[in-house]
Design an enzyme around this catalytic site. Structure first.
Site: not given
Ligand code: GLC
Ligand code: BG6
Ligand code: GLC
Length: 942
Positions: A541, A605, A659
């Site tokens: 995004r 993320s 995230d």
């Molecule tokens: C996975 C990633 C983490 C992220 C989560 C949600 O667990 O390792 O960093 O926050 O997914 O997207």
């Protein structure tokens, strides 16, 4: 002259056409199609009245739930004894059902014997009646040399209205037809039978099921024809049953699937609904019956009464001089002298008139040929009205089924039994035609029940046996997924332990507890234009955030979403970052800002080891990503290089955040109590504001930060705004809680299904907690359970199809749809169909149950984890009670119909001293990244 006389007499003969005379006399019994449609509509209204909890008590048509849920599917088997009581014959039978579909035939063997019931028993005491039934059973066992040592399952077909709360229980509401035995009404008939069997002694039977004859008939025919979902009896009595949607049956709990409803339509009209159509003859029949005022429709339709109706009409016509030159015999005046068998004989194709004459002779009546024609006509009109009324009733039932299923046309089979339908030469034909005319949109097939209702009763019993064992097996399959309160507490405890361990250890730990270098949530003074970039789920995004006056609600958001192809997620790192740079370039083009060198926040993320807000070393890929040469590298650096390679635009990448952190930041803008960020989407993770003093692993940096914290405490205006604890230096920790269990700590709750999912994933033995919770894996867990059930023959007829073998078919979106309460089972079926899974209604119920068990466990585990986090924050602050807000994002949380509710309940249960509010993030974590960038910038500017 003579010729003229001849012609005149010919004409007068024509005028005296005996059928016309009868037609005129019986005008009221002739029902036109529009009248039949009117009756049909009234009946449908009565059905609704009977189904609804409010009006059921007052409803004439009782619509009795039968607790029969499914029609035969060919897997029924076993040997059963059957008692068939309440039709014109009382029979005892042995039914042997061999597994295999009925179409192949020969699946069922039957032996039967009819036992007469002495007249006086019909009106004697109930005890005598049931003793007779049970003695007949014993006699049958002896005669057929059936072992009395063995226990025999027994089914009872009982052709009277019974209120059932289970398949093997039923209170007789009232007798009908010619039965009137004392002391049975209001009593449990199964119990009465058991009592009699005990009194008789010398046999071992277990009454497993009691069914109405309509139900048994539907089941009998359903064995050969899976479209058979209606049972009809036109015999001594009349009645119909059909498969109704459970959510329409108020009197039964549960709203999934179907149940057969015994309409007891014989009572239609008992409240006056048929008054416009009732004739003086109907009134007479009713007045002279066993049960005046009751079973009004039945008395216009069924075999017990048709002969009487004909007799009364003929008697009246004779008395009026319209027949037999006014002569009336004693026999004609005697109740019961004309039977339904007579009516059928009179209407026989070839010999009808001869039969009529003989019947009249037997009644001591001397008749002319015209009298015979006229009496035959009376019979026809009476029986025609009967089949017309049955057609109207059926039309109502079929319309109800069609409407239930939202279909324009309906293909259905009606299983039929009863002497009138079977033995009357024209009845069936006329009935079929009228039904076709009344509801041309339904393609109705009528199937005569082969060998009576006993086969069906045995099948119900077999189904009951099978379902009970199936239920046990499904429960056993799902039980490892069902977590107890104690287990959840253990998970909470383990999470707590892992949080502490992660804060201490510099080395690897299951829950990584990664410092984010975000020290504070936004305070509302952030401003400016930022580019927010996000990589994490399946999409990349890009958005432009304008933090005008710092208020996010007022900020204008412009964004674009770029799906990340699998080749990119799992290709080389360079390709991945080139792809991102290309998307950013496109977005800047689109916004017309390519030359602006905007400050940017990057939501990434995945777990990153950070040494500052603007750098992050990828620890390991998770979820669907596996691009090479990224782990161990700074993702900000890689992005900068890709931008450089592209050489089209420049960016000032100010921050990189997880995230969860982005989500917390964006929600904190709305609610200053928001100090936790939670993601329940493709993956799952949590971040929260931890006190610096607890983050042992960043010892060196702490001194400086604590000093900064003290400076902040001197800022009076700040202190006023936030609570006391706000002054204590904190840092947001990205827990990466998805790794809980990677050290084996969850092995006791990890099931065989989870292990399969783990083995088949991109990162085996990693992210074990995440794999129990998040959207990317739930569908796979569901698929593993379904595979197991199918292999065990409990689902999809034991057929493991290609679709079922396909990884990833159950996206979160489908799970959410399947579990939606608003979706009728049929729609669940159509969702499954979209996935290539051809299911029956029973299958759909099980699939939904599996989805429910898996997502419930996920939400509970997520709740257990969160309970550990909030408890820790409460203890950090030395509080008895904590009020805190969790900023949440993710498709599972936002789209799934039950996840959020169960999650919240669990947190409440496991962390009772915390009041936890959940705030779904509006702008997504991207705005959070922009805010983080803004906060970071402010800090730099200072
Ligand atoms: C996975 C990633 C983490 C992220 C989560 C949600 O667990 O390792 O960093 O926050 O997914 O997207
Ligand atoms: C029989 C069934 O064939 O038909 C009975 O076995 C049912 O269960 C009966 O009650 C209904 O028809 P009748 O004409 O015997 O009342
Ligand atoms: C009577 C009974 C009903 C039965 C029907 C046909 O109407 O009340 O239960 O199904 O007769 O036998």
């Amino acid at each position: 002259m003579f010729a003229v006389h001849l012609v005149l007499s010919f004409f007068s003969k024509l005028q005296e056409d005996p059928t016309k005379k009868v037609d005129r006399f019986m005008y009221a019994m002739h029902l036109h199609d529009d009248q039949l449609s009117d009756i049909s509509t009234r009946f449908q209204a009565e059905m609704k009245k009977g189904l609804s909890a409010e009006s059921n008590a007052a409803a004439a048509v009782k619509m009795l739930p039968t607790h029969v849920h499914s029609t035969p599917d060919g897997s029924e088997k076993g040997h059963f004894l059957v008692l068939d009581l309440g039709g014109s014959k009382f029979k005892v039978l042995q039914v042997k059902v061999r597994e295999g579909t009925g179409v192949r035939r020969g699946g069922v063997e039957m032996e039967e014997k009819t036992y007469p019931i002495p007249e006086e028993l019909l009106t004697g005491s109930g005890k005598e009646l049931f003793d007779h039934v049970s003695e007949s059973l014993k006699d049958f066992l002896h005669e057929k040399k059936i072992s009395v040592e063995k226990k025999h399952p027994l089914a009872l077909t009982f052709s009277f209205p019974c209120e059932q709360s289970a398949l093997n229980q039923g209170l007789l509401l009232n007798w009908s037809k010619n039965f009137r035995a004392r002391g049975v009404q209001g009593k449990d008939v199964v119990q009465a039978l058991r009592g009699a069997v005990n009194r008789t002694g010398g046999m071992d039977v277990e009454v497993l099921a009691m069914v109405n004859d309509t139900v048994a008939t539907m089941m009998t025919c359903g064995f050969d024809d899976r479209y058979c979902e209606v049972g009809l009896i036109v015999g001594s009595g009349t009645n119909a049953c059909y498969m109704e949607e459970l959510h329409h049956i108020d009197l039964v709990e549960g709203d999934e699937g179907r149940m057969c409803v015994n309409t007891e339509w014989g009572a239609f009209g008992d409240d006056g609904a048929l008054n416009d159509y009732i004739t003086e003859f109907d009134r007479e029949v009713d007045a002279a019956s066993n049960n005046p005022g009751k079973q009004i429709l039945e008395k216009m339709v069924s075999g017990m009464y048709l002969g009487e109706l004909v007799r009364l009409v003929v008697l009246k016509m004779a008395k009026l001089g319209l027949l037999f030159e006014g002569q009336v015999s004693d026999a004609l005046r005697t109740k019961g002298k004309i039977t339904t068998a007579h009516v059928a004989a009179m209407e026989e194709y070839k010999h009808g008139l001869r039969n009529t004459r003989n019947i009249l002779v037997d009644l001591d009546l001397s008749s002319t040929p015209d009298d015979c024609i006229a009496v035959q006509r009376v019979s026809t009109i009476v029986s025609f009205r009967s089949s017309n009324l049955v057609a109207a009733g059926l039309a109502a039932i079929l319309t109800q089924i069609r409407q239930n299923r939202h279909l324009r046309t309906l293909r259905i089979t009606v299983g039929v039994d009863g002497t009138v339908y079977k033995t009357h030469p024209r009845y069936a034909n006329r009935l079929h035609k009228v039904v076709q005319r009344l509801i041309p949109e339904c393609h109705v097939r009528f199937v005569l029940s082969d060998g009576g209702s006993s086969k069906g009763a045995a099948l119900v019993t077999a189904v009951a046996q099978r379902l009970a064992s199936q239920r046990r097996q499904v429960d056993e399959t799902l039980s490892p997924l069902r977590l107890s309160g104690e287990q959840l507490l253990l998970v909470k405890k383990r999470m707590r332990g892992a949080l502490e361990a992660g804060l201490k250890s510099k080395g690897p730990s299951a829950v990584k507890m990664l410092p984010s270098y975000v020290y504070q949530t936004p305070d509302g003074t952030e401003h400016g234009k930022y580019l927010a970039l996000g990589l994490g789920g399946t999409n990349f995004r890009a958005l432009l955030v304008d933090l005008k006056k710092g208020l996010l609600q007022n900020s204008r958001l412009n964004h674009k979403i770029y799906p990340t192809p699998v080749e990119i997620m799992q290709g080389s790192g360079e390709e991945l970052f080139d792809h991102i740079a290309q998307c950013v370039g496109d977005f800047l083009d689109y916004m017309g800002m390519k030359s602006a060198r905007l400050p940017a926040g990057f939501t990434f993320s995945f777990p990153c080891e950070q040494a500052g807000i603007d750098t992050g070393t990828l620890v390991s890929w998770t979820k669907r990503f596996k691009a090479t040469d990224c782990e161990g590298h700074d993702v900000v650096g890689m992005l900068r290089e890709a931008i450089k390679r592209r050489n089209e635009f420049d960016l000032d990448i100010v921050s990189v955040v997880n995230d969860t952190v982005g989500t917390m930041m964006s929600c904190a803008c709305e609610d200053p109590q928001c100090e936790i960020g939670l993601i329940a989407g493709t993956g799952t993770n949590v971040c929260y504001m931890e006190e610096l003093k607890n983050i042992e692993k960043i010892e060196q940096e702490k001194g400086q930060m604590e000093r900064e914290g003290e400076e902040k405490q001197d800022d009076g205006a700040e202190r006023e705004k936030k609570e006391e604890h706000a002054g204590i230096p904190k840092m947001c920790i990205n827990t990466e809680w998805g790794g809980l269990g990677d050290d084996g700590s969850l092995d006791d709750i990890i099931t065989h299904y989870d292990s399969e999912v783990d083995q088949n994933s991109l990162n085996p033995r990693k992210q074990r907690f995440e794999k129990l919770i998040s959207g990317m894996y739930l569908g796979e867990v569901v698929r593993q359970v379904l595979l197991n059930l199918t292999r065990g023959g409990l689902l999809f007829r034991g057929q493991v199809t290609e679709a079922l073998k396909t990884p990833g078919i159950f996206h979160t979106k489908y799970l959410s749809q399947i579990e939606s309460d608003r979706l009728a089972l049929l729609q669940v079926r159509s969702v499954l169909q979209q996935l290539g899974l051809d299911s029956t209604c029973d299958d759909s119920i099980i699939v939904k149950e599996v989805c429910g068990a898996v997502s419930h466990r996920a939400a509970q585990l997520c709740g257990a984890g969160l309970a550990a986090v909030v408890d820790k924050i409460k203890e950090n602050r030395g509080l008895d009670h904590l009020d805190i807000t969790v900023g949440v994002d993710g498709s599972l949380y936002k789209l799934h119909p039950h996840f959020s509710g169960v999650l919240q309940q669990t947190v409440k249960m496991l962390a009772p001293q915390c009041t936890v509010s959940f705030l779904p993030s509006e702008g997504g974590s991207g705005t959070g990244a922009a805010l983080t960038a803004a906060v970071a910038r402010k800090k730099l500017e200072k």
